[in-house]
Design a protein around this motif. Structure first.
Motif, PDB file in Angstrom:
ATOM      1  N   ILE A   1      39.915  30.283   6.441  1.00  0.00           N
ATOM      2  CA  ILE A   1      38.866  31.293   5.225  1.00  0.00           C
ATOM      3  C   ILE A   1      37.971  31.652   5.041  1.00  0.00           C
ATOM      4  O   ILE A   1      36.583  30.630   6.363  1.00  0.00           O
ATOM      5  N   PHE A   2      37.913  33.308   5.499  1.00  0.00           N
ATOM      6  CA  PHE A   2      36.625  34.090   5.701  1.00  0.00           C
ATOM      7  C   PHE A   2      35.397  34.549   4.962  1.00  0.00           C
ATOM      8  O   PHE A   2      34.369  34.019   5.586  1.00  0.00           O
ATOM      9  N   ALA A   3      36.203  34.702   4.210  1.00  0.00           N
ATOM     10  CA  ALA A   3      35.041  35.280   3.027  1.00  0.00           C
ATOM     11  C   ALA A   3      36.096  35.306   1.370  1.00  0.00           C
ATOM     12  O   ALA A   3      37.590  34.614   1.465  1.00  0.00           O
ATOM     13  N   THR A   4      35.024  34.621   0.846  1.00  0.00           N
ATOM     14  CA  THR A   4      35.885  34.230  -1.249  1.00  0.00           C
ATOM     15  C   THR A   4      34.896  35.112  -1.800  1.00  0.00           C
ATOM     16  O   THR A   4      34.001  35.422  -1.795  1.00  0.00           O
ATOM     17  N   GLY A   5      35.840  35.210  -3.666  1.00  0.00           N
ATOM     18  CA  GLY A   5      35.158  35.736  -4.402  1.00  0.00           C
ATOM     19  C   GLY A   5      35.502  34.880  -5.290  1.00  0.00           C
ATOM     20  O   GLY A   5      36.734  34.768  -5.363  1.00  0.00           O
ATOM     21  N   ALA A   6      35.019  35.039  -6.661  1.00  0.00           N
ATOM     22  CA  ALA A   6      35.739  34.457  -8.361  1.00  0.00           C
ATOM     23  C   ALA A   6      34.901  35.638  -9.027  1.00  0.00           C
ATOM     24  O   ALA A   6      33.283  35.547  -9.198  1.00  0.00           O
TER      25      ALA A   6
ATOM     26  N   THR B   1      40.050  25.426   4.624  1.00  0.00           N
ATOM     27  CA  THR B   1      41.719  26.011   3.534  1.00  0.00           C
ATOM     28  C   THR B   1      41.404  25.610   1.910  1.00  0.00           C
ATOM     29  O   THR B   1      42.114  25.884   1.436  1.00  0.00           O
ATOM     30  N   THR B   2      40.413  25.390   1.770  1.00  0.00           N
ATOM     31  CA  THR B   2      40.072  24.958   0.562  1.00  0.00           C
ATOM     32  C   THR B   2      38.948  25.290  -0.336  1.00  0.00           C
ATOM     33  O   THR B   2      37.843  25.288   0.014  1.00  0.00           O
ATOM     34  N   LEU B   3      39.270  26.272  -1.359  1.00  0.00           N
ATOM     35  CA  LEU B   3      37.870  27.090  -1.898  1.00  0.00           C
ATOM     36  C   LEU B   3      37.860  25.798  -2.945  1.00  0.00           C
ATOM     37  O   LEU B   3      38.470  25.562  -3.078  1.00  0.00           O
ATOM     38  N   THR B   4      36.190  25.796  -3.244  1.00  0.00           N
ATOM     39  CA  THR B   4      35.361  24.912  -4.859  1.00  0.00           C
ATOM     40  C   THR B   4      34.901  26.290  -5.246  1.00  0.00           C
ATOM     41  O   THR B   4      34.384  26.103  -4.692  1.00  0.00           O
ATOM     42  N   LEU B   5      35.597  26.428  -6.377  1.00  0.00           N
ATOM     43  CA  LEU B   5      35.328  26.602  -7.726  1.00  0.00           C
ATOM     44  C   LEU B   5      34.141  26.428  -8.581  1.00  0.00           C
ATOM     45  O   LEU B   5      34.210  25.378  -9.091  1.00  0.00           O
ATOM     46  N   VAL B   6      33.352  26.780  -9.004  1.00  0.00           N
ATOM     47  CA  VAL B   6      31.999  26.726  -9.905  1.00  0.00           C
ATOM     48  C   VAL B   6      31.672  27.407 -10.730  1.00  0.00           C
ATOM     49  O   VAL B   6      31.609  28.029 -10.880  1.00  0.00           O
ATOM     50  N   THR B   7      32.548  27.233 -11.958  1.00  0.00           N
ATOM     51  CA  THR B   7      32.554  27.257 -12.954  1.00  0.00           C
ATOM     52  C   THR B   7      31.671  27.866 -14.203  1.00  0.00           C
ATOM     53  O   THR B   7      31.115  25.724 -14.110  1.00  0.00           O
ATOM     54  N   ALA B   8      31.264  28.241 -15.421  1.00  0.00           N
ATOM     55  CA  ALA B   8      30.490  27.137 -16.240  1.00  0.00           C
ATOM     56  C   ALA B   8      31.316  27.253 -17.219  1.00  0.00           C
ATOM     57  O   ALA B   8      33.304  27.472 -16.853  1.00  0.00           O
ATOM     58  N   SER B   9      31.157  26.014 -18.258  1.00  0.00           N
ATOM     59  CA  SER B   9      32.043  24.845 -18.796  1.00  0.00           C
ATOM     60  C   SER B   9      33.067  26.384 -19.179  1.00  0.00           C
ATOM     61  O   SER B   9      32.859  27.145 -19.914  1.00  0.00           O
ATOM     62  N   ASN B  10      34.140  25.804 -19.271  1.00  0.00           N
ATOM     63  CA  ASN B  10      35.126  26.147 -20.524  1.00  0.00           C
ATOM     64  C   ASN B  10      35.381  27.965 -19.815  1.00  0.00           C
ATOM     65  O   ASN B  10      35.962  28.327 -20.480  1.00  0.00           O
ATOM     66  N   GLY B  11      35.344  28.261 -17.868  1.00  0.00           N
ATOM     67  CA  GLY B  11      35.352  29.582 -17.776  1.00  0.00           C
ATOM     68  C   GLY B  11      36.854  29.430 -17.565  1.00  0.00           C
ATOM     69  O   GLY B  11      38.169  29.004 -17.116  1.00  0.00           O
ATOM     70  N   VAL B  12      37.508  30.942 -17.367  1.00  0.00           N
ATOM     71  CA  VAL B  12      38.094  31.548 -17.414  1.00  0.00           C
ATOM     72  C   VAL B  12      38.611  33.049 -16.236  1.00  0.00           C
ATOM     73  O   VAL B  12      37.598  33.508 -16.593  1.00  0.00           O
ATOM     74  N   GLY B  13      39.037  33.262 -14.765  1.00  0.00           N
ATOM     75  CA  GLY B  13      38.268  34.356 -14.381  1.00  0.00           C
ATOM     76  C   GLY B  13      39.958  34.264 -13.431  1.00  0.00           C
ATOM     77  O   GLY B  13      40.825  33.512 -13.288  1.00  0.00           O
ATOM     78  N   THR B  14      39.641  34.785 -12.192  1.00  0.00           N
ATOM     79  CA  THR B  14      40.183  35.226 -11.177  1.00  0.00           C
ATOM     80  C   THR B  14      39.549  35.312  -9.839  1.00  0.00           C
ATOM     81  O   THR B  14      37.867  34.718  -9.639  1.00  0.00           O
ATOM     82  N   TRP B  15      39.577  33.996  -8.823  1.00  0.00           N
ATOM     83  CA  TRP B  15      39.634  34.524  -7.466  1.00  0.00           C
ATOM     84  C   TRP B  15      39.919  34.952  -6.462  1.00  0.00           C
ATOM     85  O   TRP B  15      41.393  35.675  -6.442  1.00  0.00           O
ATOM     86  N   TRP B  16      39.554  34.645  -5.048  1.00  0.00           N
ATOM     87  CA  TRP B  16      40.285  36.223  -4.140  1.00  0.00           C
ATOM     88  C   TRP B  16      39.849  35.260  -2.655  1.00  0.00           C
ATOM     89  O   TRP B  16      38.520  34.813  -2.185  1.00  0.00           O
ATOM     90  N   ALA B  17      40.329  34.873  -1.374  1.00  0.00           N
ATOM     91  CA  ALA B  17      40.215  34.323  -0.390  1.00  0.00           C
ATOM     92  C   ALA B  17      40.739  35.164   0.519  1.00  0.00           C
ATOM     93  O   ALA B  17      41.687  36.005   1.070  1.00  0.00           O
ATOM     94  N   LEU B  18      39.732  35.611   1.740  1.00  0.00           N
ATOM     95  CA  LEU B  18      40.494  36.171   3.313  1.00  0.00           C
ATOM     96  C   LEU B  18      40.092  35.547   4.143  1.00  0.00           C
ATOM     97  O   LEU B  18      38.792  34.700   3.993  1.00  0.00           O
ATOM     98  N   GLY B  19      41.504  35.381   4.663  1.00  0.00           N
ATOM     99  CA  GLY B  19      41.502  34.450   5.988  1.00  0.00           C
ATOM    100  C   GLY B  19      42.264  35.335   6.827  1.00  0.00           C
ATOM    101  O   GLY B  19      43.452  36.065   7.185  1.00  0.00           O
ATOM    102  N   GLN B  20      42.863  34.036   8.125  1.00  0.00           N
ATOM    103  CA  GLN B  20      43.513  34.074   9.126  1.00  0.00           C
ATOM    104  C   GLN B  20      45.012  33.117   8.514  1.00  0.00           C
ATOM    105  O   GLN B  20      44.665  32.523   8.116  1.00  0.00           O
ATOM    106  N   ARG B  21      46.538  33.530   8.894  1.00  0.00           N
ATOM    107  CA  ARG B  21      46.505  33.209   8.214  1.00  0.00           C
ATOM    108  C   ARG B  21      47.270  32.050   9.771  1.00  0.00           C
ATOM    109  O   ARG B  21      46.970  31.883  10.723  1.00  0.00           O
TER     110      ARG B  21
END
Length: 87
Positions: free
Chosen positions: A44-49, A67-87
């Motif tokens: 993985i090169f870049a990520t966002g959420a 190859t693992t994203l760790t997402l830290v959100t506000a309590s009870n969060g709902v949303g989207t994420w993306w990751a750009l990387g090499q195959r």
């Protein structure tokens, strides 16, 4: 505490790069979790959420697996994420 994520079936390909997108849901007081992408990316090169609503979101790439994203959100969060990387 529960964290759930989905990975969209359709990938976005740009040369040897792939963008993977998905959704996340934290409930019962949960503040995030891991998204495992080893089946889709070798590195993985870049990520966002983004959260749907107020609250902070932090995205980290696990330095031990890359190859693992760790997402830290506000309590009870709902949303989207993306990751750009090499195959």
């Amino acid at each position: 505490m529960a964290f759930a994520s989905t990975i969209d079936a359709r990938k976005h390909v740009m040369g040897d790069l792939v963008m993977v997108t998905g959704t996340m849901t934290s409930d019962s007081g949960s503040t995030g979790g891991d998204v495992l992408l080893a089946d889709h990316l070798s590195k993985i090169f870049a990520t966002g959420a983004n959260l749907n609503g107020a609250g902070a979101t932090d995205v980290e790439i696990d330095s031990t697996t890359v190859t693992t994203l760790t997402l830290v959100t506000a309590s009870n969060g709902v949303g989207t994420w993306w990751a750009l990387g090499q195959r």
